[in-house]
Design a protein around this motif. Structure first.
Motif, PDB file in Angstrom:
ATOM      1  N   ALA A   3       0.875  -1.167   0.000  1.00  0.00           N
ATOM      2  CA  ALA A   3       0.000   0.000   0.000  1.00  0.00           C
ATOM      3  C   ALA A   3       0.911   1.215   0.000  1.00  0.00           C
ATOM      4  N   PHE A   4       0.325   2.383  -0.142  1.00  0.00           N
ATOM      5  CA  PHE A   4       1.124   3.612  -0.224  1.00  0.00           C
ATOM      6  C   PHE A   4       0.823   4.479   0.990  1.00  0.00           C
ATOM      7  N   GLY A   5       1.880   5.026   1.590  1.00  0.00           N
ATOM      8  CA  GLY A   5       1.712   5.913   2.736  1.00  0.00           C
ATOM      9  C   GLY A   5       2.265   7.292   2.461  1.00  0.00           C
ATOM     10  N   VAL A   6       1.538   8.310   2.915  1.00  0.00           N
ATOM     11  CA  VAL A   6       1.981   9.695   2.817  1.00  0.00           C
ATOM     12  C   VAL A   6       1.905  10.311   4.211  1.00  0.00           C
ATOM     13  N   ASP A   7       2.969  10.989   4.605  1.00  0.00           N
ATOM     14  CA  ASP A   7       3.048  11.615   5.920  1.00  0.00           C
ATOM     15  C   ASP A   7       3.111  13.131   5.737  1.00  0.00           C
ATOM     16  N   ILE A   8       2.020  13.828   6.119  1.00  0.00           N
ATOM     17  CA  ILE A   8       1.982  15.289   6.025  1.00  0.00           C
ATOM     18  C   ILE A   8       2.539  15.878   7.313  1.00  0.00           C
ATOM     19  N   GLY A   9       3.575  16.693   7.192  1.00  0.00           N
ATOM     20  CA  GLY A   9       4.158  17.365   8.350  1.00  0.00           C
ATOM     21  C   GLY A   9       4.093  18.861   8.206  1.00  0.00           C
ATOM     22  N   GLY A  10       4.469  19.554   9.239  1.00  0.00           N
ATOM     23  CA  GLY A  10       4.443  21.005   9.201  1.00  0.00           C
ATOM     24  C   GLY A  10       5.447  21.611   8.251  1.00  0.00           C
ATOM     25  N   THR A  11       6.529  20.877   7.956  1.00  0.00           N
ATOM     26  CA  THR A  11       7.556  21.402   7.057  1.00  0.00           C
ATOM     27  C   THR A  11       7.730  20.576   5.786  1.00  0.00           C
ATOM     28  N   GLY A  12       7.338  19.292   5.817  1.00  0.00           N
ATOM     29  CA  GLY A  12       7.524  18.449   4.639  1.00  0.00           C
ATOM     30  C   GLY A  12       6.429  17.420   4.493  1.00  0.00           C
ATOM     31  N   ILE A  13       6.250  16.960   3.242  1.00  0.00           N
ATOM     32  CA  ILE A  13       5.283  15.914   2.920  1.00  0.00           C
ATOM     33  C   ILE A  13       6.053  14.809   2.222  1.00  0.00           C
ATOM     34  N   LYS A  14       6.033  13.615   2.797  1.00  0.00           N
ATOM     35  CA  LYS A  14       6.850  12.527   2.261  1.00  0.00           C
ATOM     36  C   LYS A  14       6.002  11.279   2.104  1.00  0.00           C
ATOM     37  N   GLY A  15       6.391  10.444   1.149  1.00  0.00           N
ATOM     38  CA  GLY A  15       5.626   9.232   0.914  1.00  0.00           C
ATOM     39  C   GLY A  15       6.445   8.182   0.197  1.00  0.00           C
ATOM     40  N   ALA A  16       5.908   6.957   0.216  1.00  0.00           N
ATOM     41  CA  ALA A  16       6.568   5.832  -0.452  1.00  0.00           C
ATOM     42  C   ALA A  16       5.635   4.633  -0.445  1.00  0.00           C
ATOM     43  N   PRO A  17       5.828   3.688  -1.360  1.00  0.00           N
ATOM     44  CA  PRO A  17       5.122   2.407  -1.270  1.00  0.00           C
ATOM     45  C   PRO A  17       5.701   1.598  -0.128  1.00  0.00           C
ATOM     46  N   VAL A  18       4.845   0.812   0.521  1.00  0.00           N
ATOM     47  CA  VAL A  18       5.246   0.086   1.728  1.00  0.00           C
ATOM     48  C   VAL A  18       4.955  -1.398   1.572  1.00  0.00           C
ATOM     49  N   HIS A  19       5.923  -2.214   1.973  1.00  0.00           N
ATOM     50  CA  HIS A  19       5.726  -3.663   2.061  1.00  0.00           C
ATOM     51  C   HIS A  19       5.051  -3.921   3.400  1.00  0.00           C
ATOM     52  N   LEU A  20       3.775  -4.310   3.381  1.00  0.00           N
ATOM     53  CA  LEU A  20       2.984  -4.364   4.597  1.00  0.00           C
ATOM     54  C   LEU A  20       3.423  -5.471   5.549  1.00  0.00           C
ATOM     55  N   GLU A  21       3.793  -6.630   5.035  1.00  0.00           N
ATOM     56  CA  GLU A  21       4.200  -7.722   5.914  1.00  0.00           C
ATOM     57  C   GLU A  21       5.502  -7.399   6.638  1.00  0.00           C
ATOM     58  N   ALA A  22       6.420  -6.721   5.966  1.00  0.00           N
ATOM     59  CA  ALA A  22       7.716  -6.399   6.559  1.00  0.00           C
ATOM     60  C   ALA A  22       7.704  -5.077   7.301  1.00  0.00           C
ATOM     61  N   GLY A  23       6.750  -4.207   6.980  1.00  0.00           N
ATOM     62  CA  GLY A  23       6.734  -2.880   7.590  1.00  0.00           C
ATOM     63  C   GLY A  23       7.897  -2.031   7.134  1.00  0.00           C
ATOM     64  N   SER A  24       8.253  -2.146   5.862  1.00  0.00           N
ATOM     65  CA  SER A  24       9.400  -1.408   5.333  1.00  0.00           C
ATOM     66  C   SER A  24       9.031  -0.733   4.014  1.00  0.00           C
TER      67      SER A  24
END
Length: 254
Positions: A3-24
């Motif tokens: 699945a894909f995760g995006v993290d919105i922060g006060g200074t930056g917005i970052k994201g990446a595809p994630v291997h769900l079983e490994a959590g990486s």
């Protein structure tokens, strides 16, 4: 499974595809600056840019630095006030043209750490934990919090806004506060210890997990927290925890 995760922060917005079983992360994360306006439409466009960088077409989870209830933002201390009362989940779903799951940023980081990081390593040799809750605190632009009672999340706790010595806690003890106030590690460590002992007094936790990018430098400040009775450990997923947790929540049945 991904699945894909995006993290919105006060200074930056970052994201990446994630291997769900490994959590990486399945690829190096991509980051853009949070638009200076901080307005919902501008931030949504920045999120779309992050997702488009990977050409992602599957499930997407997005974190937000504030209280989120049923996809609606209830607080936005470090973002534009136009977010409050807005169905950000609906806005992002429209902008990205696919379903989006929205979650508080610290809650997402906590879910990731409890499943794939420090939260699953509580039975460490030589460390004895009480039956109190596990409290994840993310130290960044502000302070986010996630509380787990018997490994179950209590959402939207916002312990970064507790009053400590007459001040909003995150104005004293966040990573940004250390930079803004020009504090040495020792001076910041004293502030962080004061904050942690206050949280400790209120909740009697069994474990503190400290996250955010600053957790990579845990050796600089953990030894300074001798006045905290509760075991304190650094997050293992560091600043990727929000991305991983968002992706995990995106994959859960809605």
């Amino acid at each position: 499974m991904e699945a894909f995760g995006v993290d919105i922060g006060g200074t930056g917005i970052k994201g990446a595809p994630v291997h769900l079983e490994a959590g990486s992360l399945r690829a190096d994360r991509f980051e853009v600056g949070t638009p200076q306006s901080g307005r919902p439409e501008d931030v949504a466009d920045a999120v779309r840019h992050v997702v488009a960088h990977f050409g992602w077409k599957g499930p997407i989870g997005v974190t937000f630095p504030g209280v989120v209830a049923d996809g609606v933002v209830q607080s936005a201390a470090n973002m534009h006030p136009a977010w409050v009362g807005r169905s950000a989940e609906h806005l992002l779903t429209q902008r990205l043209e696919r379903p989006v799951a929205l979650v508080n940023d610290a809650d997402a980081a906590g879910v990731a750490e409890m499943t794939h990081g420090a939260g699953r390593r509580r039975a460490q040799p030589g460390v004895h934990f009480t039956s109190g809750p596990t409290i994840m605190l993310t130290l960044g632009t502000g302070i986010g919090s996630a509380i787990f009672v018997n490994d179950v999340l209590v959402p939207n706790t916002e312990l970064g806004h507790l009053e400590v010595d007459g001040h909003d806690a995150e104005k004293l003890a966040s990573a940004r506060a250390r930079q803004v106030d020009g504090l040495t590690w020792e001076a910041w460590g004293r502030r962080l210890q004061r904050y942690l002992t206050h949280v400790e007094m209120l909740f009697s936790p069994g474990l503190f997990i400290l996250g955010g990018g600053i957790s990579r430098q845990a050796n600089r400040f953990l030894p300074l927290l001798q006045g905290v009775k509760t075991p304190v450990v650094p997050a293992e997923l560091h600043n990727d925890a929000g991305i991983v947790g968002a992706a995990m929540i995106a994959h859960q049945p809605q």
